[in-house]
Design a protein around this motif. Structure first.
Motif, PDB file in Angstrom:
ATOM      1  N   UNK A  31       0.816  -1.102  -0.099  1.00 38.48           N
ATOM      2  CA  UNK A  31       0.155  -0.003  -0.140  1.00 38.48           C
ATOM      3  C   UNK A  31       0.716   1.310   0.115  1.00 38.48           C
ATOM      4  N   UNK A  32       1.839   1.362   0.733  1.00 39.74           N
ATOM      5  CA  UNK A  32       2.804   2.453   0.851  1.00 39.74           C
ATOM      6  C   UNK A  32       3.370   2.759  -0.675  1.00 39.74           C
ATOM      7  N   UNK A  33       3.860   1.463  -1.059  1.00 38.93           N
ATOM      8  CA  UNK A  33       4.593   1.562  -2.356  1.00 38.93           C
ATOM      9  C   UNK A  33       3.650   1.973  -3.443  1.00 38.93           C
ATOM     10  N   UNK A  34       2.296   1.632  -3.391  1.00 40.02           N
ATOM     11  CA  UNK A  34       1.399   2.141  -4.390  1.00 40.02           C
ATOM     12  C   UNK A  34       1.111   3.484  -4.252  1.00 40.02           C
ATOM     13  N   UNK A  35       0.852   3.971  -2.871  1.00 40.53           N
ATOM     14  CA  UNK A  35       0.712   5.327  -2.746  1.00 40.53           C
ATOM     15  C   UNK A  35       1.902   6.282  -3.384  1.00 40.53           C
ATOM     16  N   UNK A  36       3.286   5.769  -3.086  1.00 38.47           N
ATOM     17  CA  UNK A  36       4.362   6.531  -3.766  1.00 38.47           C
ATOM     18  C   UNK A  36       4.218   6.677  -5.326  1.00 38.47           C
ATOM     19  N   UNK A  37       3.836   5.390  -5.931  1.00 40.84           N
ATOM     20  CA  UNK A  37       3.634   5.226  -7.468  1.00 40.84           C
ATOM     21  C   UNK A  37       2.483   6.259  -7.747  1.00 40.84           C
ATOM     22  N   UNK A  38       1.583   6.344  -7.047  1.00 35.90           N
ATOM     23  CA  UNK A  38       0.284   7.340  -7.331  1.00 35.90           C
ATOM     24  C   UNK A  38       0.842   8.580  -7.238  1.00 35.90           C
ATOM     25  N   UNK A  39       1.399   9.071  -6.248  1.00 36.26           N
ATOM     26  CA  UNK A  39       2.053  10.392  -6.209  1.00 36.26           C
ATOM     27  C   UNK A  39       2.684  11.003  -7.143  1.00 36.26           C
ATOM     28  N   UNK A  40       3.626   9.995  -7.510  1.00 34.52           N
ATOM     29  CA  UNK A  40       4.610  10.453  -8.665  1.00 34.52           C
ATOM     30  C   UNK A  40       3.842  10.368 -10.097  1.00 34.52           C
ATOM     31  N   UNK A  41       2.925   9.380 -10.157  1.00 32.53           N
ATOM     32  CA  UNK A  41       2.240   9.425 -11.333  1.00 32.53           C
ATOM     33  C   UNK A  41       1.504  10.468 -11.756  1.00 32.53           C
ATOM     34  N   UNK A  42       0.721  11.170 -10.820  1.00 30.78           N
ATOM     35  CA  UNK A  42      -0.048  12.343 -10.922  1.00 30.78           C
ATOM     36  C   UNK A  42       0.764  13.384 -11.678  1.00 30.78           C
ATOM     37  N   UNK A  50       9.527   8.669 -17.205  1.00 32.52           N
ATOM     38  CA  UNK A  50       9.942   7.974 -16.211  1.00 32.52           C
ATOM     39  C   UNK A  50       9.532   6.613 -16.270  1.00 32.52           C
ATOM     40  N   UNK A  51      10.305   5.532 -15.681  1.00 29.24           N
ATOM     41  CA  UNK A  51       9.772   4.258 -15.445  1.00 29.24           C
ATOM     42  C   UNK A  51       9.315   4.210 -13.690  1.00 29.24           C
ATOM     43  N   UNK A  52       8.292   3.571 -13.719  1.00 28.92           N
ATOM     44  CA  UNK A  52       7.765   2.395 -14.492  1.00 28.92           C
ATOM     45  C   UNK A  52       6.490   2.860 -15.325  1.00 28.92           C
ATOM     46  N   UNK A  53       6.253   4.417 -15.261  1.00 26.02           N
ATOM     47  CA  UNK A  53       5.104   5.016 -16.085  1.00 26.02           C
ATOM     48  C   UNK A  53       5.454   4.806 -17.323  1.00 26.02           C
ATOM     49  N   UNK A  54       6.529   4.901 -17.943  1.00 31.03           N
ATOM     50  CA  UNK A  54       6.861   4.846 -19.345  1.00 31.03           C
ATOM     51  C   UNK A  54       6.452   3.624 -19.873  1.00 31.03           C
ATOM     52  N   UNK A  55       6.733   2.426 -19.168  1.00 29.41           N
ATOM     53  CA  UNK A  55       6.509   1.022 -19.543  1.00 29.41           C
ATOM     54  C   UNK A  55       4.925   1.020 -19.662  1.00 29.41           C
ATOM     55  N   UNK A  56       4.173   1.758 -18.898  1.00 35.66           N
ATOM     56  CA  UNK A  56       2.639   1.634 -18.610  1.00 35.66           C
ATOM     57  C   UNK A  56       2.029   2.811 -18.974  1.00 35.66           C
ATOM     58  N   UNK A  57       2.085   3.342 -20.176  1.00 35.23           N
ATOM     59  CA  UNK A  57       1.435   4.717 -20.423  1.00 35.23           C
ATOM     60  C   UNK A  57      -0.137   5.010 -20.259  1.00 35.23           C
ATOM     61  N   UNK A  58      -0.773   3.593 -20.599  1.00 37.25           N
ATOM     62  CA  UNK A  58      -2.324   3.669 -20.441  1.00 37.25           C
ATOM     63  C   UNK A  58      -2.735   3.756 -19.046  1.00 37.25           C
ATOM     64  N   UNK A  82      -5.268   1.523  -9.390  1.00 39.49           N
ATOM     65  CA  UNK A  82      -4.385   1.727 -10.560  1.00 39.49           C
ATOM     66  C   UNK A  82      -2.973   1.663 -10.186  1.00 39.49           C
ATOM     67  N   UNK A  83      -2.437   2.383  -9.447  1.00 34.28           N
ATOM     68  CA  UNK A  83      -0.944   2.368  -9.022  1.00 34.28           C
ATOM     69  C   UNK A  83      -0.778   1.029  -8.633  1.00 34.28           C
ATOM     70  N   UNK A  84      -1.482   0.298  -7.582  1.00 36.26           N
ATOM     71  CA  UNK A  84      -1.224  -1.004  -7.337  1.00 36.26           C
ATOM     72  C   UNK A  84      -0.835  -1.822  -8.681  1.00 36.26           C
TER      73      UNK A  84
END
Length: 247
Positions: A31-42, A50-58, A82-84
């Motif tokens: 959950x903590x890692x998903x929260x970090x991915x969410x914050x950076x993804x926004x 940036x990775x991992x968003x570059x590998x999963x643009x959709x 979605x971040x998870x």
């Protein structure tokens, strides 16, 4: 030890009531890692750089769409889900495959294997503490192969090969533990250590989540390091000037 099995019943029953603790610990880390991915993804551009968003643009676009302006709880929860999904398909893939395989084998051995002649709480401490060492080859597999086989691969290419390697290494880790436990007498040692210990159930409850937390952080760390190295190597190839071949 078979003669002591009646004394196990109360302790084993207490242990089964607290099995959820290990899932709680792993869930909080995810959950903590998903929260970090969410914050950076926004804050990612479209398309992401940036990775991992570059590998999963959709998925990254969907994360931003479902979050909206971040003012609703529903949007926050959906974007976290979605971040998870991004986590599981990137740095978390080795972690998910390893724990799915290891969990199945560990729990069969602890709770269902009829040939086991020691208490369930003893077997739990034995398996999980032994896993601190025998698990290391799985970290090595994740470090060496996730970047090139999974992150840079395809489902009709090398992605299934990486998953197979992780399953094989997790299964190999489990059988190596069993070999060392029975051949080296580690089960007898732990049984003598805990048999008359007043905190034996508490120890059996705490050992799995502590070991799971260490293993989870090591697997995620190995995947992030190999991802970073692969990104650096690809970047160096892209910016390196062409050098003429010597005559």
């Amino acid at each position: 030890m078979a003669d002591d099995l009646p004394r196990c019943e109360k302790a084993d029953l207490q242990l089964e009531h607290w099995t959820f603790v290990r899932f709680l610990v792993m869930g909080l880390i995810m959950l903590y890692r998903a929260y970090q991915i969410r914050q950076n993804g926004l804050s990612q551009k479209q398309p992401p750089e940036e990775m991992p968003y570059k590998a999963h643009p959709d998925l990254t676009k969907r994360l931003k769409d479902v979050d909206g302006d971040g003012s609703t709880i529903g949007g926050f929860i959906l974007s976290l889900l979605v971040a998870a999904m991004i986590f599981v398909q990137s740095e978390g893939v080795g972690f998910v495959v390893y724990f799915a395989t290891s969990f199945t084998m560990d729990n069969y051995m602890i709770f269902f294997a009829e040939h086991v002649e020691i208490c369930e709480y003893i077997m739990q401490v034995v398996l999980y503490s032994g896993g601190c060492v025998t698990f290391l080859p799985c970290v090595l597999v994740s470090y060496l192969f996730q970047g090139r086989l999974y992150d840079q691969g395809a489902w009709l290419g090398t992605k299934p090969l990486f998953i197979f390697l992780m399953v094989a290494s997790a299964a190999g880790s489990f059988f190596l533990r069993l070999f060392l436990i029975y051949r080296c007498g580690y089960d007898d040692f732990v049984d003598r250590l805990l048999k008359h210990n007043h905190f034996k159930v508490l120890i059996a409850i705490l050992v799995p989540p502590i070991v799971d937390a260490v293993q989870t952080l090591m697997l995620i760390g190995a995947s992030m390091v190999t991802k970073g190295l692969d990104e650096t190597q690809r970047a160096s190839y892209e910016i390196a000037p062409d050098t003429p071949e010597s005559a």
